[in-house]
Design an enzyme around this catalytic site. Structure first.
Site, PDB file in Angstrom:
ATOM      1  CB  SER A  94       5.489   3.691  16.649  1.00 15.82           C
ATOM      2  OG  SER A  94       5.025   4.267  15.317  1.00 15.82           O
ATOM      3  CG  LEU A  95       5.923   6.071  23.638  1.00 17.85           C
ATOM      4  CD1 LEU A  95       6.973   5.202  23.898  1.00 17.85           C
ATOM      5  CD2 LEU A  95       5.897   7.340  24.461  1.00 17.85           C
ATOM      6  CG  HIS A  96       1.451   3.376  19.638  1.00 16.35           C
ATOM      7  ND1 HIS A  96       1.008   4.605  19.001  1.00 16.35           N
ATOM      8  CD2 HIS A  96       2.129   2.851  18.629  1.00 16.35           C
ATOM      9  CE1 HIS A  96       1.465   4.511  17.827  1.00 16.35           C
ATOM     10  NE2 HIS A  96       2.167   3.578  17.758  1.00 16.35           N
ATOM     11  CD  GLU A 151      -2.604  -0.721   2.699  1.00 18.06           C
ATOM     12  OE1 GLU A 151      -2.504   0.292   3.421  1.00 18.06           O
ATOM     13  OE2 GLU A 151      -3.553  -1.699   2.938  1.00 18.06           O
ATOM     14  N   GLY A 207       5.240  -2.313   7.575  1.00 13.93           N
ATOM     15  CA  GLY A 207       6.511  -2.594   7.927  1.00 13.93           C
ATOM     16  C   GLY A 207       7.398  -1.555   8.949  1.00 13.93           C
ATOM     17  CD  GLU A 208      11.028  -0.495  12.428  1.00 12.74           C
ATOM     18  OE1 GLU A 208      11.826   0.342  12.335  1.00 12.74           O
ATOM     19  OE2 GLU A 208       9.983  -0.083  13.157  1.00 12.74           O
ATOM     20  CB  SER A 220       7.425   6.113  11.501  1.00 14.75           C
ATOM     21  OG  SER A 220       6.904   5.815  12.953  1.00 14.75           O
ATOM     22  CB  CYS A 263       4.626  -5.695   9.860  1.00 16.70           C
ATOM     23  SG  CYS A 263       5.561  -4.953  11.046  1.00 16.70           S
ATOM     24  CB  CYS A 284      -1.189   1.452   8.316  1.00 12.74           C
ATOM     25  SG  CYS A 284       0.312   0.705   7.703  1.00 12.74           S
TER      26      CYS A 284
END
Length: 361
Positions: free
Chosen positions: A218-220, A91, A163-164, A195, A111, A340
């Protein structure tokens, strides 16, 4: 399977033309055809010899991606589903911002991080994208506007798709080199954001690269127990190790870090968590910024729902009163497959259903 010509950085393009017995300036000509004139075939490169065009055709393709689906939102967001040469799907998202056109690119097929709220991780990582496949996403989005006669140009990039990125480190760095090159698309490094979900050792490596690309994390969640419950990567890189790397990045670069914080109703969105987050950021608050993100529901993760507006505002107000820099991020594409990985996941599900129906009519 021939690689994309976009896999070559400007430097490796120069090396390639010299290997073909050509003059070094031919690399600049090819580069201009690709990134300024944005041709779709080598035959359109009219100032190259037939012999060089034949060598290009023999060794490379221009565009390695095939457009499968385009979804356009009422707010101007466009979501693309592209098929790779091996048939796998990725995507890419275009977002209209007040400052220009921003494209969110994918760096991996699937991922492995396994965040419990995310559609991207529903399908495990199949492979990394090479840098040419990442560059091609930008080129096809730009082509989308060129073909419509719209005098608009991709001006910003966020590396936040499936993905990372830091798990595909070298290809992502080469992508930056290509897209930032002043002879090519010339997208400024400070208009590019990458990110990471928190690969601490790669954050340190990135600090040492000396590139001007922006960093987002990306903490969250503001504590290990909660973060480990929604992001399994926290077991390998707990908050203490992650923040040691972030502090190293800030000390090395003197650049701001953006923290992404997805708002999950009654999971991580309470005033208590806002106070914990403020405490976590207190030593770096001058060089930190928090994006509060509305959750796009994913049917496979129905244990989560988006935080109501009043909880988001209470969290925001608490963080601001403690001196935190934060914003509630503008939503995009809520009337299409917004999350995503959602378009890809839903398409693959439909493809499987069609295949089963064909076998069992």
């Amino acid at each position: 399977m021939k690689p994309s010509i976009h896999s070559l950085t400007h430097q490796t393009m120069q090396e390639w033309v010299l290997e073909q017995g050509e003059k070094k300036f031919r690399a600049d000509q090819i580069w201009e055809w690709l990134y300024r004139k944005r041709v779709q075939s080598f035959e359109e490169m009219t100032n190259l010899s037939k012999d060089l065009i034949a060598k290009l055709n023999d060794q490379f393709v221009v565009n390695p991606l095939k457009q499968r689906i385009v979804q356009e939102s009422a707010d101007g967001t466009v979501k693309y589903l592209f098929e790779l040469p091996d048939g796998m799907l990725i995507e890419t998202v275009l977002m209209r911002q007040h400052y220009g056109l921003s494209v969110c690119v994918t760096t991996q097929v699937g991922c492995n991080i396994g965040c419990t709220f995310c559609a991207s991780g529903l399908i495990k990582k199949q492979r990394d994208l090479n840098n040419g496949e990442i560059v091609a996403q930008i080129m096809l989005v730009q082509k989308y506007f060129d073909e419509r006669g719209q005098d608009e140009r991709v001006s910003h990039i966020v590396v936040m798709g499936i993905g990372e990125p830091f798990d595909n480190y070298n290809n992502v760095l080469n992508f930056f080199r290509t897209i930032n090159d002043d002879k090519g698309m010339a997208i400024g490094a400070r208009h590019i954001t990458v990110s990471t979900l928190g690969l601490a050792h790669k954050i340190r490596d990135f600090a040492d690269e000396g590139v001007q690309v922006n960093l987002a994390v990306s903490l969250h969640a503001p504590n290990n127990e909660l973060r480990s419950s929604i992001m399994k990567i926290n077991r390998a890189f707990p908050i203490e190790k992650l923040f040691a790397a972030i502090e190293y990045y800030i000390e090395t670069t003197n650049r701001r870090v953006t923290f992404e914080y997805i708002m999950l109703n009654e999971v991580n969105d309470g005033v208590e968590q806002a106070l914990e987050l403020a405490e976590l950021l207190k030593n770096i608050k001058k060089l930190s910024y928090v994006n509060l993100i509305s959750y796009n529901p994913v049917s496979e993760h129905d244990q989560y729902s988006r935080s109501p507006k009043e909880r988001v505002l209470a969290f925001y107000d608490t963080l601001k009163k403690k001196g935190g820099n934060c914003v509630v991020r503008q939503e995009h594409g809520t009337d299409i497959d917004a999350a995503c990985g959602q378009l890809r996941s839903n398409t693959m599900k439909r493809d499987r259903q069609k295949a089963v129906a064909a076998v069992n009519p």
